[in-house]
Design a protein around this motif. Structure first.
Motif, PDB file in Angstrom:
ATOM      1  N   GLU A  18      12.926  11.136  12.808  1.00 21.29           N
ATOM      2  CA  GLU A  18      12.840   9.698  12.525  1.00 21.29           C
ATOM      3  C   GLU A  18      11.866   9.003  13.480  1.00 21.29           C
ATOM      4  OE1 GLU A  18      16.399   7.618  11.692  1.00 21.29           O
ATOM      5  OE2 GLU A  18      17.237   9.216  10.445  1.00 21.29           O
ATOM      6  N   GLU A  19      11.746   9.519  14.691  1.00 22.45           N
ATOM      7  CA  GLU A  19      10.751   8.973  15.615  1.00 22.45           C
ATOM      8  C   GLU A  19       9.338   9.319  15.142  1.00 22.45           C
ATOM      9  OE1 GLU A  19      11.300   9.609  19.787  1.00 22.45           O
ATOM     10  OE2 GLU A  19      13.484   9.411  19.646  1.00 22.45           O
ATOM     11  N   ALA A  20       9.190  10.511  14.567  1.00 19.18           N
ATOM     12  CA  ALA A  20       7.891  10.891  14.005  1.00 19.18           C
ATOM     13  C   ALA A  20       7.508   9.966  12.861  1.00 19.18           C
ATOM     14  CB  ALA A  20       7.935  12.351  13.533  1.00 19.18           C
ATOM     15  N   VAL A  21       8.474   9.659  11.986  1.00 19.63           N
ATOM     16  CA  VAL A  21       8.232   8.728  10.888  1.00 19.63           C
ATOM     17  C   VAL A  21       7.841   7.347  11.433  1.00 19.63           C
ATOM     18  CG1 VAL A  21       9.358   7.448   9.024  1.00 19.63           C
ATOM     19  CG2 VAL A  21       9.680   9.921   9.212  1.00 19.63           C
ATOM     20  N   ALA A  22       8.545   6.907  12.474  1.00 22.88           N
ATOM     21  CA  ALA A  22       8.261   5.597  13.068  1.00 22.88           C
ATOM     22  C   ALA A  22       6.847   5.554  13.647  1.00 22.88           C
ATOM     23  CB  ALA A  22       9.288   5.281  14.153  1.00 22.88           C
ATOM     24  N   ALA A  37       0.799  -1.222   0.000  1.00 18.52           N
ATOM     25  CA  ALA A  37       0.000   0.000   0.000  1.00 18.52           C
ATOM     26  C   ALA A  37       0.831   1.270   0.000  1.00 18.52           C
ATOM     27  CB  ALA A  37      -0.935   0.011   1.211  1.00 18.52           C
ATOM     28  N   VAL A  38       2.015   1.222   0.604  1.00 15.81           N
ATOM     29  CA  VAL A  38       2.828   2.423   0.823  1.00 15.81           C
ATOM     30  C   VAL A  38       4.184   2.270   0.151  1.00 15.81           C
ATOM     31  CG1 VAL A  38       3.945   3.862   2.581  1.00 15.81           C
ATOM     32  CG2 VAL A  38       1.654   2.938   3.002  1.00 15.81           C
ATOM     33  N   SER A  39       4.558   3.252  -0.659  1.00 17.14           N
ATOM     34  CA  SER A  39       5.873   3.239  -1.292  1.00 17.14           C
ATOM     35  C   SER A  39       6.963   3.624  -0.295  1.00 17.14           C
ATOM     36  CB  SER A  39       5.892   4.209  -2.474  1.00 17.14           C
ATOM     37  OG  SER A  39       7.200   4.369  -2.981  1.00 17.14           O
ATOM     38  N   CYS A  40       6.721   4.666   0.481  1.00 24.15           N
ATOM     39  CA  CYS A  40       7.673   5.092   1.498  1.00 24.15           C
ATOM     40  C   CYS A  40       7.006   6.121   2.403  1.00 24.15           C
ATOM     41  CB  CYS A  40       8.952   5.668   0.887  1.00 24.15           C
ATOM     42  SG  CYS A  40       8.731   7.296   0.107  1.00 24.15           S
ATOM     43  N   ILE A  41       7.645   6.378   3.536  1.00 27.47           N
ATOM     44  CA  ILE A  41       7.305   7.527   4.375  1.00 27.47           C
ATOM     45  C   ILE A  41       8.539   8.409   4.389  1.00 27.47           C
ATOM     46  CG2 ILE A  41       6.636   8.313   6.671  1.00 27.47           C
ATOM     47  CD1 ILE A  41       5.095   5.779   7.065  1.00 27.47           C
ATOM     48  N   TRP A  42       8.344   9.704   4.220  1.00 31.69           N
ATOM     49  CA  TRP A  42       9.479  10.606   4.020  1.00 31.69           C
ATOM     50  C   TRP A  42       9.304  11.875   4.826  1.00 31.69           C
ATOM     51  CZ3 TRP A  42       7.998  15.340   2.013  1.00 31.69           C
ATOM     52  CH2 TRP A  42       6.761  15.386   1.364  1.00 31.69           C
ATOM     53  N   TYR A  43      10.430  12.547   5.040  1.00 33.93           N
ATOM     54  CA  TYR A  43      10.333  13.901   5.587  1.00 33.93           C
ATOM     55  C   TYR A  43      11.212  14.830   4.769  1.00 33.93           C
ATOM     56  CZ  TYR A  43      14.787  13.318   8.204  1.00 33.93           C
ATOM     57  OH  TYR A  43      16.094  13.110   8.563  1.00 33.93           O
ATOM     58  N   SER A  44      10.833  16.079   4.795  1.00 32.51           N
ATOM     59  CA  SER A  44      11.574  17.112   4.077  1.00 32.51           C
ATOM     60  C   SER A  44      11.625  18.351   4.958  1.00 32.51           C
ATOM     61  CB  SER A  44      10.890  17.437   2.741  1.00 32.51           C
ATOM     62  OG  SER A  44      11.615  18.416   2.026  1.00 32.51           O
ATOM     63  N   VAL A  45      12.807  18.947   5.063  1.00 33.79           N
ATOM     64  CA  VAL A  45      12.989  20.168   5.853  1.00 33.79           C
ATOM     65  C   VAL A  45      13.514  21.253   4.917  1.00 33.79           C
ATOM     66  CG1 VAL A  45      14.114  21.229   7.844  1.00 33.79           C
ATOM     67  CG2 VAL A  45      13.566  18.772   7.877  1.00 33.79           C
ATOM     68  N   ARG A  46      12.800  22.366   4.867  1.00 33.76           N
ATOM     69  CA  ARG A  46      13.206  23.482   4.012  1.00 33.76           C
ATOM     70  C   ARG A  46      13.230  24.776   4.820  1.00 33.76           C
ATOM     71  NH1 ARG A  46      10.598  23.194  -2.021  1.00 33.76           N
ATOM     72  NH2 ARG A  46      10.948  21.002  -2.432  1.00 33.76           N
ATOM     73  N   ASP A  47      14.227  25.592   4.548  1.00 30.49           N
ATOM     74  CA  ASP A  47      14.282  26.919   5.163  1.00 30.49           C
ATOM     75  C   ASP A  47      14.070  27.943   4.055  1.00 30.49           C
ATOM     76  OD1 ASP A  47      14.693  29.212   6.567  1.00 30.49           O
ATOM     77  OD2 ASP A  47      16.636  28.637   7.404  1.00 30.49           O
ATOM     78  N   ILE A  72       6.123  15.870   6.594  1.00 32.10           N
ATOM     79  CA  ILE A  72       6.221  14.414   6.656  1.00 32.10           C
ATOM     80  C   ILE A  72       5.104  13.860   5.782  1.00 32.10           C
ATOM     81  CG2 ILE A  72       6.160  12.363   8.118  1.00 32.10           C
ATOM     82  CD1 ILE A  72       7.078  14.077  10.442  1.00 32.10           C
ATOM     83  N   GLY A  73       5.462  12.993   4.858  1.00 36.31           N
ATOM     84  CA  GLY A  73       4.488  12.468   3.911  1.00 36.31           C
ATOM     85  C   GLY A  73       4.436  10.954   3.906  1.00 36.31           C
ATOM     86  N   VAL A  74       3.246  10.422   3.712  1.00 35.60           N
ATOM     87  CA  VAL A  74       3.044   8.989   3.518  1.00 35.60           C
ATOM     88  C   VAL A  74       2.709   8.810   2.042  1.00 35.60           C
ATOM     89  CG1 VAL A  74       1.772   6.938   4.240  1.00 35.60           C
ATOM     90  CG2 VAL A  74       2.128   8.826   5.867  1.00 35.60           C
ATOM     91  N   ARG A  75       3.654   8.274   1.286  1.00 32.20           N
ATOM     92  CA  ARG A  75       3.503   8.147  -0.162  1.00 32.20           C
ATOM     93  C   ARG A  75       2.840   6.806  -0.485  1.00 32.20           C
ATOM     94  NH1 ARG A  75       8.972   8.756  -3.047  1.00 32.20           N
ATOM     95  NH2 ARG A  75       8.813  10.778  -1.994  1.00 32.20           N
ATOM     96  N   CYS A  76       1.610   6.866  -0.952  1.00 33.50           N
ATOM     97  CA  CYS A  76       0.799   5.670  -1.183  1.00 33.50           C
ATOM     98  C   CYS A  76       0.587   5.437  -2.675  1.00 33.50           C
ATOM     99  CB  CYS A  76      -0.571   5.827  -0.515  1.00 33.50           C
ATOM    100  SG  CYS A  76      -0.507   6.151   1.252  1.00 33.50           S
TER     101      CYS A  76
END
Length: 266
Positions: free
Chosen positions: A137-141, A20-30, A91-95
């Protein structure tokens, strides 16, 4: 416009989520103190998006609209423009688009950027605390655990899983009849199930998957020969590729290749 600093990391899902899920990811931008726009292009995925920071706005109908967290980014058929300032954490859940509604237990039909009501929104407070503490990474978990538990009750039709795997393995180039054969289904049955599960036809999603592959190739190899790429990706000719590419990106492959690959996702 100078691109903001970006830190992006992707995490493979556990085995129970891989269909169902390709990956869970995070991105940080300033983005700095000035509100800055960035473009997100279509691809072959649907995503659940959580964001943390001063704001995340979307531009449509001539003005900016603030987006709550989370929101859903369903399949897109054209670019979407967002605006942010200062530090934005996403933080994204890529489905896969044929699984996201089953995963969430929602009715089919949410396309593009959509607001949705779901118990997963209750994670926002806990995720915010982890993000503020720098524990991304704990948020992703935490999200992985939530959706691992969800899959125990919300399953996806194996016909759709087989069809989707075949489509992605072929980069969206398989004819519908061959996708159906890979899924051990008739074309009529597959089209019905695909429309019910994703709101799109097999051909619709295949077109987006193929566009995604071309887009990514142009980012990695901006000097690629477009005619050769068209042949490699199964288009009739260079003109065919250019028409399809402009349909989804609103620009030509040659012009797109000159852009820095900094606006791939939120």
């Amino acid at each position: 416009m100078e691109a903001p600093d970006i830190h992006h990391k992707e995490f493979a899902p556990p085995v129970e989520l891989q269909d169902a899920v390709s990956c869970i990811w995070y991105s940080v931008r300033d983005f700095g103190a000035v509100q800055t726009g960035f473009e997100v292009l279509p691809d072959g995925y649907a995503e659940i998006i959580f964001h943390f920071g001063d704001s995340c706005d979307m531009f449509y109908n001539g003005r900016l609209h603030p987006l709550p967290s989370p929101f859903m980014m369903g399949l897109l058929n054209q670019p979407v423009h967002f605006y942010a300032k200062h530090k934005l954490v996403v933080i994204g859940v890529r489905c896969y688009p044929w699984t996201i509604f089953d995963l969430l237990g929602l009715p089919t039909g949410l396309t593009g950027v959509q607001l949705f009501e779901h118990p997963v929104a209750a994670l926002q407070a806990a995720l915010t605390k982890l993000v503020k503490a720098g524990k991304l990474e704990e948020a992703v978990a935490l999200l992985m655990q939530y959706f691992s538990d969800t899959t125990a009750t919300n399953g996806t039709d194996t016909t759709l899983i087989k069809a989707g795997a075949a489509m992605r393995a072929a980069n969206g180039t398989l004819p519908v009849a061959q996708v159906a054969a890979a899924a051990h289904a008739t074309v009529r049955t597959l089209e019905r199930k695909f429309k019910q599960s994703s709101g799109f036809t097999v051909k619709d999603v295949s077109g987006l998957i193929r566009f995604e592959q071309v887009r990514n190739h142009l980012w990695r190899y901006p000097d690629v020969n477009i005619a050769g790429l068209a042949m490699e990706m199964g288009y009739t000719d260079q003109s065919h590729l250019s028409r399809e590419f402009k349909r989804y990106s609103h620009t030509t492959p040659a012009a797109f290749a000159k852009r820095p690959p900094d606006s791939q996702r939120l």
